[in-house]
Design a protein around this motif. Structure first.
Motif, PDB file in Angstrom:
ATOM      1  N   LEU A  99       0.812  -1.214   0.000  1.00  0.00           N
ATOM      2  CA  LEU A  99       0.000   0.000   0.000  1.00  0.00           C
ATOM      3  C   LEU A  99       0.853   1.275   0.000  1.00  0.00           C
ATOM      4  CD1 LEU A  99      -2.902  -0.985   2.421  1.00  0.00           C
ATOM      5  CD2 LEU A  99      -2.799  -1.153  -0.079  1.00  0.00           C
ATOM      6  N   GLN A 100       2.164   1.117   0.071  1.00  0.00           N
ATOM      7  CA  GLN A 100       3.094   2.247  -0.010  1.00  0.00           C
ATOM      8  C   GLN A 100       4.058   2.082  -1.185  1.00  0.00           C
ATOM      9  OE1 GLN A 100       5.060   2.009   3.791  1.00  0.00           O
ATOM     10  NE2 GLN A 100       3.271   2.671   4.936  1.00  0.00           N
ATOM     11  N   ILE A 101       3.694   1.243  -2.137  1.00  0.00           N
ATOM     12  CA  ILE A 101       4.642   0.825  -3.168  1.00  0.00           C
ATOM     13  C   ILE A 101       4.999   1.956  -4.132  1.00  0.00           C
ATOM     14  CG2 ILE A 101       3.008  -0.001  -4.924  1.00  0.00           C
ATOM     15  CD1 ILE A 101       4.877  -2.532  -5.091  1.00  0.00           C
ATOM     16  N   GLN A 102       4.208   3.032  -4.118  1.00  0.00           N
ATOM     17  CA  GLN A 102       4.549   4.178  -4.969  1.00  0.00           C
ATOM     18  C   GLN A 102       5.872   4.819  -4.568  1.00  0.00           C
ATOM     19  OE1 GLN A 102       1.974   4.003  -2.884  1.00  0.00           O
ATOM     20  NE2 GLN A 102       1.430   5.973  -1.970  1.00  0.00           N
ATOM     21  N   PHE A 103       6.355   4.516  -3.365  1.00  0.00           N
ATOM     22  CA  PHE A 103       7.625   5.068  -2.898  1.00  0.00           C
ATOM     23  C   PHE A 103       8.814   4.158  -3.216  1.00  0.00           C
ATOM     24  CE2 PHE A 103       4.381   6.686   0.145  1.00  0.00           C
ATOM     25  CZ  PHE A 103       4.410   8.015  -0.255  1.00  0.00           C
ATOM     26  N   ALA A 104       8.545   2.974  -3.766  1.00  0.00           N
ATOM     27  CA  ALA A 104       9.625   2.043  -4.099  1.00  0.00           C
ATOM     28  C   ALA A 104      10.304   2.465  -5.401  1.00  0.00           C
ATOM     29  CB  ALA A 104       9.075   0.626  -4.238  1.00  0.00           C
ATOM     30  N   SER A 105      11.604   2.200  -5.494  1.00  0.00           N
ATOM     31  CA  SER A 105      12.339   2.581  -6.703  1.00  0.00           C
ATOM     32  C   SER A 105      11.986   1.683  -7.884  1.00  0.00           C
ATOM     33  CB  SER A 105      13.850   2.535  -6.433  1.00  0.00           C
ATOM     34  OG  SER A 105      14.245   1.245  -6.005  1.00  0.00           O
ATOM     35  N   SER A 106      11.649   0.410  -7.620  1.00  0.00           N
ATOM     36  CA  SER A 106      11.280  -0.539  -8.681  1.00  0.00           C
ATOM     37  C   SER A 106      10.041  -1.308  -8.243  1.00  0.00           C
ATOM     38  CB  SER A 106      12.433  -1.496  -8.979  1.00  0.00           C
ATOM     39  OG  SER A 106      13.599  -0.814  -9.398  1.00  0.00           O
ATOM     40  N   PRO A 107       8.875  -0.667  -8.282  1.00  0.00           N
ATOM     41  CA  PRO A 107       7.668  -1.318  -7.760  1.00  0.00           C
ATOM     42  C   PRO A 107       7.328  -2.631  -8.448  1.00  0.00           C
ATOM     43  CG  PRO A 107       7.130   0.688  -8.976  1.00  0.00           C
ATOM     44  CD  PRO A 107       8.604   0.698  -8.767  1.00  0.00           C
ATOM     45  N   ASP A 109       9.431  -4.898  -9.573  1.00  0.00           N
ATOM     46  CA  ASP A 109      10.283  -5.943  -8.994  1.00  0.00           C
ATOM     47  C   ASP A 109       9.811  -6.310  -7.588  1.00  0.00           C
ATOM     48  OD1 ASP A 109      11.815  -5.935 -11.279  1.00  0.00           O
ATOM     49  OD2 ASP A 109      13.358  -4.609 -10.447  1.00  0.00           O
ATOM     50  N   VAL A 110       9.394  -5.293  -6.838  1.00  0.00           N
ATOM     51  CA  VAL A 110       8.893  -5.550  -5.484  1.00  0.00           C
ATOM     52  C   VAL A 110       7.642  -6.426  -5.545  1.00  0.00           C
ATOM     53  CG1 VAL A 110       7.920  -4.500  -3.414  1.00  0.00           C
ATOM     54  CG2 VAL A 110       9.867  -3.418  -4.553  1.00  0.00           C
ATOM     55  N   LEU A 111       6.750  -6.108  -6.477  1.00  0.00           N
ATOM     56  CA  LEU A 111       5.532  -6.903  -6.619  1.00  0.00           C
ATOM     57  C   LEU A 111       5.862  -8.347  -6.997  1.00  0.00           C
ATOM     58  CD1 LEU A 111       2.452  -7.157  -6.714  1.00  0.00           C
ATOM     59  CD2 LEU A 111       2.563  -6.436  -9.117  1.00  0.00           C
ATOM     60  N   THR A 132      -3.106  -5.815 -13.532  1.00  0.00           N
ATOM     61  CA  THR A 132      -3.495  -4.404 -13.489  1.00  0.00           C
ATOM     62  C   THR A 132      -2.496  -3.594 -12.681  1.00  0.00           C
ATOM     63  OG1 THR A 132      -5.832  -4.996 -13.680  1.00  0.00           O
ATOM     64  CG2 THR A 132      -5.327  -2.811 -12.808  1.00  0.00           C
ATOM     65  N   ALA A 133      -2.037  -4.187 -11.585  1.00  0.00           N
ATOM     66  CA  ALA A 133      -1.032  -3.507 -10.763  1.00  0.00           C
ATOM     67  C   ALA A 133       0.251  -3.277 -11.556  1.00  0.00           C
ATOM     68  CB  ALA A 133      -0.742  -4.328  -9.516  1.00  0.00           C
ATOM     69  N   ARG A 134       0.718  -4.281 -12.275  1.00  0.00           N
ATOM     70  CA  ARG A 134       1.941  -4.132 -13.068  1.00  0.00           C
ATOM     71  C   ARG A 134       1.798  -3.009 -14.090  1.00  0.00           C
ATOM     72  NH1 ARG A 134       5.483  -8.220 -12.206  1.00  0.00           N
ATOM     73  NH2 ARG A 134       4.652 -10.265 -11.558  1.00  0.00           N
ATOM     74  N   SER A 135       0.655  -2.963 -14.758  1.00  0.00           N
ATOM     75  CA  SER A 135       0.425  -1.927 -15.764  1.00  0.00           C
ATOM     76  C   SER A 135       0.472  -0.538 -15.133  1.00  0.00           C
ATOM     77  CB  SER A 135      -0.927  -2.144 -16.451  1.00  0.00           C
ATOM     78  OG  SER A 135      -0.941  -3.373 -17.152  1.00  0.00           O
ATOM     79  N   ALA A 136      -0.151  -0.417 -13.955  1.00  0.00           N
ATOM     80  CA  ALA A 136      -0.140   0.874 -13.266  1.00  0.00           C
ATOM     81  C   ALA A 136       1.275   1.262 -12.862  1.00  0.00           C
ATOM     82  CB  ALA A 136      -1.044   0.807 -12.043  1.00  0.00           C
ATOM     83  N   PHE A 137       2.043   0.303 -12.383  1.00  0.00           N
ATOM     84  CA  PHE A 137       3.402   0.595 -11.943  1.00  0.00           C
ATOM     85  C   PHE A 137       4.281   1.044 -13.115  1.00  0.00           C
ATOM     86  CE2 PHE A 137       2.882  -2.798  -8.369  1.00  0.00           C
ATOM     87  CZ  PHE A 137       1.893  -2.024  -7.801  1.00  0.00           C
ATOM     88  N   GLN A 138       4.015   0.496 -14.295  1.00  0.00           N
ATOM     89  CA  GLN A 138       4.792   0.884 -15.475  1.00  0.00           C
ATOM     90  C   GLN A 138       4.452   2.305 -15.939  1.00  0.00           C
ATOM     91  OE1 GLN A 138       3.913  -2.241 -18.257  1.00  0.00           O
ATOM     92  NE2 GLN A 138       5.270  -3.737 -17.257  1.00  0.00           N
ATOM     93  N   GLU A 139       3.238   2.746 -15.647  1.00  0.00           N
ATOM     94  CA  GLU A 139       2.825   4.092 -16.063  1.00  0.00           C
ATOM     95  C   GLU A 139       3.465   5.186 -15.241  1.00  0.00           C
ATOM     96  OE1 GLU A 139      -1.377   4.741 -16.577  1.00  0.00           O
ATOM     97  OE2 GLU A 139      -1.687   2.658 -17.196  1.00  0.00           O
ATOM     98  N   GLY A 140       3.832   4.875 -14.002  1.00  0.00           N
ATOM     99  CA  GLY A 140       4.488   5.881 -13.180  1.00  0.00           C
ATOM    100  C   GLY A 140       3.822   6.082 -11.832  1.00  0.00           C
ATOM    101  N   VAL A 141       4.308   7.101 -11.132  1.00  0.00           N
ATOM    102  CA  VAL A 141       3.907   7.317  -9.741  1.00  0.00           C
ATOM    103  C   VAL A 141       2.426   7.639  -9.615  1.00  0.00           C
ATOM    104  CG1 VAL A 141       4.243   8.780  -7.708  1.00  0.00           C
ATOM    105  CG2 VAL A 141       6.224   8.037  -9.043  1.00  0.00           C
TER     106      VAL A 141
END
Length: 275
Positions: A99-107, A109-111, A132-141
């Protein structure tokens, strides 16, 4: 930060029930609660040793069952809210970090790491898609923050789930320090207040404890990271350090039963139940 805000302190209990890692197995938890209900007595205390989330097929059902049994437990004569303690396990820690993954440098990889360690069961339970989470993480913060907001809302859509997870403790102990309850282990070289994430990630020292930890007579944990420890009957087997350290994990979430033990005030085990 006071001990009460970090640790659950079990005061004046006659007996303590400890429930091992559940890992999304709502059916097993319900069966275990059914067996426990017939044995509860006034003055009992209850500790859930973390890992309610992850792996299994019905994570929301587990939290619903925890809340339902909480109400039943509090009907015991003299029972109070602090007589029940829920501990943080590695699954709850991963969910908190997710729930705080937006602060990770490589979300992404963390997922991937979290999925390899069982968080997929929690995502599926709350109808959240890893893709869906992966797609969002690729789009950015911004997109990642939007996804974590949606994940929080998915949790809050289930009454009481957010509140339960916000109330979990790092560890619990009896007021006389006879027993300490943890999710995955302790590092005997560090005092209680300096354990950090060893409580939920464990260490290699637990089964080698040959003396009391930090003046506690007995340490009870609910999860063993090594697969060979997650076997039926594991809680019954003699292990190195058994006089000072007990593991209740019998593989719930990995094909094994869910174990719970009842301990007398002096730390002796009175009963072992399975769901």
């Amino acid at each position: 930060m006071s001990d009460e805000s970090v640790f659950g302190i079990l005061r004046h209990g006659r007996r303590v029930w400890a429930v091992a890692s559940i890992h999304g197995e709502a059916g097993r938890l319900s069966a275990l609660h059914g067996a426990m209900a017939d044995r509860l007595e006034a003055g009992d205390r209850l500790v859930y040793l973390g890992n309610f989330l992850g792996h299994g097929p019905d994570v929301p059902g587990v939290l619903d069952e925890l809340l339902t049994f909480r109400r039943e437990f509090l009907c015991l004569p003299g029972a109070e809210a602090e007589d029940i303690v829920y501990l943080r396990g590695q699954q709850e820690e991963m969910w908190r970090k997710l729930l705080q993954i937006q602060f990770a440098s490589s979300p992404g990889d963390v997922l991937s790491w979290m999925l390899a360690h069982g968080i997929g069961g929690t995502l599926a339970g709350y109808r959240l898609s890893a893709n869906t989470a992966r797609s969002a993480f690729q789009e950015g913060v911004v997109a990642t923050s939007r996804w974590t907001r949606d994940a929080r809302e998915a949790l809050r859509a289930h009454a009481g789930h957010d509140e339960l997870l916000n109330g979990i403790r790092r560890a619990a102990y009896t007021a006389d320090r006879r027993m300490l309850f943890v999710s995955a282990g302790v590092d005997p070289s560090r005092p209680l207040t300096e354990q950090g994430d060893t409580f939920w990630w464990g260490s290699g020292y637990f089964d080698r404890m040959d003396q009391p930890f930090d003046d506690f007579g007995l340490v009870v944990r609910g999860f063993r990271r090594s697969p060979e420890g997650r076997t039926a009957g594991g809680a019954e087997e003699a292990r190195p350090g058994t006089p000072y350290a007990v593991t209740l994990d019998e593989g719930c979430g990995f094909g094994g039963p869910l174990a719970a033990a009842c301990f007398a005030a002096d730390g002796s085990r009175l009963e072992l139940l399975h769901g």
